[in-house]
Structure formats: structure tokens, C-alpha cells
Design a protein around this motif. Structure first.
Motif, short mmCIF file in Angstrom:
data_model
loop_
_atom_site.label_atom_id
_atom_site.label_comp_id
_atom_site.label_asym_id
_atom_site.label_seq_id
_atom_site.Cartn_x
_atom_site.Cartn_y
_atom_site.Cartn_z
N GLY A 45 0.96 -1.26 -0.02
CA GLY A 45 0.07 0.14 0.14
C GLY A 45 0.91 1.28 -0.16
N CYS A 46 0.42 2.36 -0.57
CA CYS A 46 1.18 3.48 -0.73
C CYS A 46 0.36 4.73 -0.15
CB CYS A 46 1.68 3.88 -2.17
SG CYS A 46 2.83 2.71 -2.90
N GLY A 47 1.18 5.54 0.31
CA GLY A 47 0.35 6.57 1.05
C GLY A 47 1.28 7.93 1.29
N CYS A 56 5.18 6.95 1.36
CA CYS A 56 5.62 5.55 1.91
C CYS A 56 5.06 4.40 1.24
CB CYS A 56 5.09 5.40 3.57
SG CYS A 56 5.20 3.99 4.29
N LYS A 57 5.83 3.59 1.06
CA LYS A 57 5.44 2.22 0.48
C LYS A 57 5.51 1.17 1.62
CE LYS A 57 6.42 -1.83 -2.60
NZ LYS A 57 7.57 -2.43 -3.30
N THR A 95 -2.56 -7.66 15.13
CA THR A 95 -3.57 -7.82 14.00
C THR A 95 -3.87 -7.03 13.23
OG1 THR A 95 -5.70 -6.99 15.29
CG2 THR A 95 -4.85 -9.13 15.79
N LEU A 96 -4.50 -7.24 12.06
CA LEU A 96 -4.51 -6.15 10.95
C LEU A 96 -5.48 -4.88 11.24
CD1 LEU A 96 -4.18 -5.46 7.91
CD2 LEU A 96 -6.15 -6.80 7.45
N LEU A 97 -6.65 -5.26 12.22
CA LEU A 97 -7.46 -4.29 12.78
C LEU A 97 -6.51 -3.33 13.91
CD1 LEU A 97 -10.28 -2.94 12.86
CD2 LEU A 97 -10.97 -4.69 14.79
N GLU A 98 -5.91 -4.11 14.52
CA GLU A 98 -4.98 -3.14 15.58
C GLU A 98 -4.11 -2.30 14.92
OE1 GLU A 98 -3.66 -5.74 19.68
OE2 GLU A 98 -3.25 -6.70 17.79
N ALA A 99 -3.45 -2.75 13.61
CA ALA A 99 -2.38 -1.71 13.07
C ALA A 99 -3.13 -0.82 12.34
CB ALA A 99 -1.94 -2.79 12.06
N LEU A 100 -4.47 -0.89 11.88
CA LEU A 100 -5.05 -0.03 11.18
C LEU A 100 -5.43 1.21 12.19
CD1 LEU A 100 -6.84 1.04 8.84
CD2 LEU A 100 -8.91 -0.21 9.77
N ASN A 101 -5.74 0.88 13.58
CA ASN A 101 -6.15 1.90 14.64
C ASN A 101 -4.84 1.98 15.38
OD1 ASN A 101 -9.11 2.08 14.51
ND2 ASN A 101 -8.81 0.12 14.09
N THR A 102 -3.64 1.74 15.01
CA THR A 102 -2.49 2.22 15.61
C THR A 102 -1.91 3.59 15.10
OG1 THR A 102 -2.44 0.21 16.49
CG2 THR A 102 -0.16 1.71 16.52
N ASP A 103 -1.51 4.42 15.90
CA ASP A 103 -0.48 5.73 15.18
C ASP A 103 0.95 5.31 14.86
OD1 ASP A 103 0.53 7.87 14.52
OD2 ASP A 103 0.67 8.85 16.56
N VAL A 111 -1.43 6.57 6.22
CA VAL A 111 -2.41 6.29 4.92
C VAL A 111 -2.15 5.02 4.17
CG1 VAL A 111 -2.84 7.48 2.54
CG2 VAL A 111 -2.85 8.75 4.87
N ALA A 112 -0.89 4.70 4.10
CA ALA A 112 -0.48 3.48 3.51
C ALA A 112 -1.04 2.33 4.20
CB ALA A 112 1.23 3.36 3.21
#
Length: 230
Positions: A45-47, A56-57, A95-103, A111-112
Motif C-alpha cells: 500500500g502507498c500513502g 511511503c510504500k 492484528t490487521l485491525l490493531e495496526a489500522l487503529n494504531t498511530d 495512509v499506506a
């Protein structure tokens, strides 16, 4: 759970058939994902940050909803390199969800992470049709020999034309020009090979020569220029 009076007084009607979520391709299988642990795959993912000063990639290898491997590559902002170092410590084991909601320290990395999350939960991962997925270490293999990111740095002006500074092959030291002044090749130094040789005890000059190669019609060009000086 609270219900409004209108809902509470409604007549109960039996719900029809429910086939569950649409199956998505994951590591060579069609999976109905009900929970985060149902998600597996490797993808990118890129952002970029709000001022779009850098990008970032992000590459993650996810098994059963847990991030097992992370590759964080940044460009354009010096602070992002330190953010990448911190993000690389944060991500594995979440977990994928934890990472999404982590700074993840930097906007571009966050964003990536968001873009990568969207890809993988919709079954758009790179390993969607790879039987059993990709092993841990596949993200590292994306860097190739020398373990360096694929970087392209080219400067150009209307009055003086392009200057190749760095390509996937390495750091550009000379540009080969045709009689018409067009770039027809270049000389480069593979920095990964250079540092590997130096770490093995090879002298600086010898290591430099071993890491130096040509691309295109370099030999026999009409002229040569140093892209950083002329």
C-alpha cells in the motif's frame, strides 16, 4: 441493548436466507471472512502525508489476521525515515485491525496502512491466488540483492534537460550522450554490492570498481557528463 418504542412494538418477521459474506481470494482459496483472523495475504500500500512532502510504500505479510512481516519504505522526507524505524517495530505481531487503529508515527505510513487494509480485506492481495501464500521473508525479497529499495531520482529543467541521479540499478556517476546530446546510456554504482565488498575487507577503490557497471549504449558515446556537476 435499547430499542425505540416504534421498533419494540413492531411485528417480528422472519429473516430470509443469509449466505454470509461474499468469498474473497486468499492464498489460493476462496474464504468467507467473518473475523480478522480469517484474513491472510501479502500485499503493498502507498500513502503520502497531508502536505504531500513525502510518501511511503508499506508491505505486510499477514497470516491468520496477524502481521508476521513488515517492510516500510519511505522517500522525500528525512523525518519519515525515523518514523519508518518506529513503525517497523510497532507493526509485527499486531492484528490487521490493531495496526489500522494504531498511530504509525507518520501520516504517510498511516495512509499506506489504510490503503493496504482496504486491498487485503477485499481480496486484492498480491498473494490472492498463490497456493498457501508467500513465506515470511517474501517482503524482504522485494528489495533484491543488496537489500535496497528500488529508487528513481531524476532531475530535469527546460533549459538544461534531464539528469539521471539514481535508478533501480544504482547511483548514477556518468551519462552517455549521443552526437545530438541525447542520453543513450549511463554508468552506475550498485551501492549494495559496494558495501558488501567493503564489509568483506576489499579496499575502497577496488570495491568501487567491482560495483561499477554500464547500461545502454554507454561505450562509444559521443560524450559523457557527470550528472551532478554539469
Amino acid at each position: 441493548m435499547q430499542y425505540s418504542r416504534e421498533v419494540d412494538e413492531m411485528v417480528c418477521v422472519k429473516k430470509g436466507c443469509n449466505h454470509g459474506p461474499a468469498p474473497i481470494p486468499e492464498e489460493g482459496k476462496w474464504v468467507q471472512a467473518y473475523e480478522i483472523k480469517d484474513i491472510s495475504g501479502l500485499t503493498h500500500g502507498c500513502g503520502c502525508c497531508a502536505p504531500q512532502q513525502g510518501t511511503c510504500k508499506l508491505t505486510l505479510n499477514i497470516k491468520n489476521g496477524v502481521i508476521e512481516e513488515a517492510l516500510v519504505e519511505t522517500i522525500g522526507c528525512s523525518g519519515m525515515t525515523h518514523s519508518a524505524a518506529m513503525a517497523a517495530e510497532i507493526l509485527p505481531g499486531k492484528t490487521l485491525l490493531e495496526a489500522l487503529n494504531t498511530d504509525l508515527v507518520c501520516d504517510a505510513i498511516n495512509v499506506a496502512m489504510r490503503e493496504l487494509f482496504l486491498q487485503i480485506v477485499y481480496g486484492r492481495s498480491q498473494s490472492a491466488f498463490s497456493d498457501a501464500g508467500l513465506p515470511i521473508g517474501a517482503g524482504l525479497e522485494d528489495l533484491g540483492k543488496g537489500l535496497r529499495s528500488q529508487v528513481g531520482t531524476i532531475y530535469s529543467s527546460k533549459v538544461k534537460g534531464p539528469r539521471y541521479l539514481e535508478m533501480a540499478e544504482g547511483y548514477i556517476t556518468q551519462l552517455a550522450l549521443s552526437k545530438e546530446g541525447e542520453i543513450i546510456g549511463y554508468e552506475y554504482i550498485n551501492l549494495g554490492v559496494l558495501m558488501d565488498n567493503i564489509s568483506k575487507g576489499v579496499s575502497g577503490n577496488e570495491a568501487l570498481e567491482k560495483a561499477k557497471k554500464h547500461y545502454g549504449r554507454f561505450e562509444g558515446a559521443a560524450s559523457y557528463i557527470n550528472p551532478r556537476k554539469k
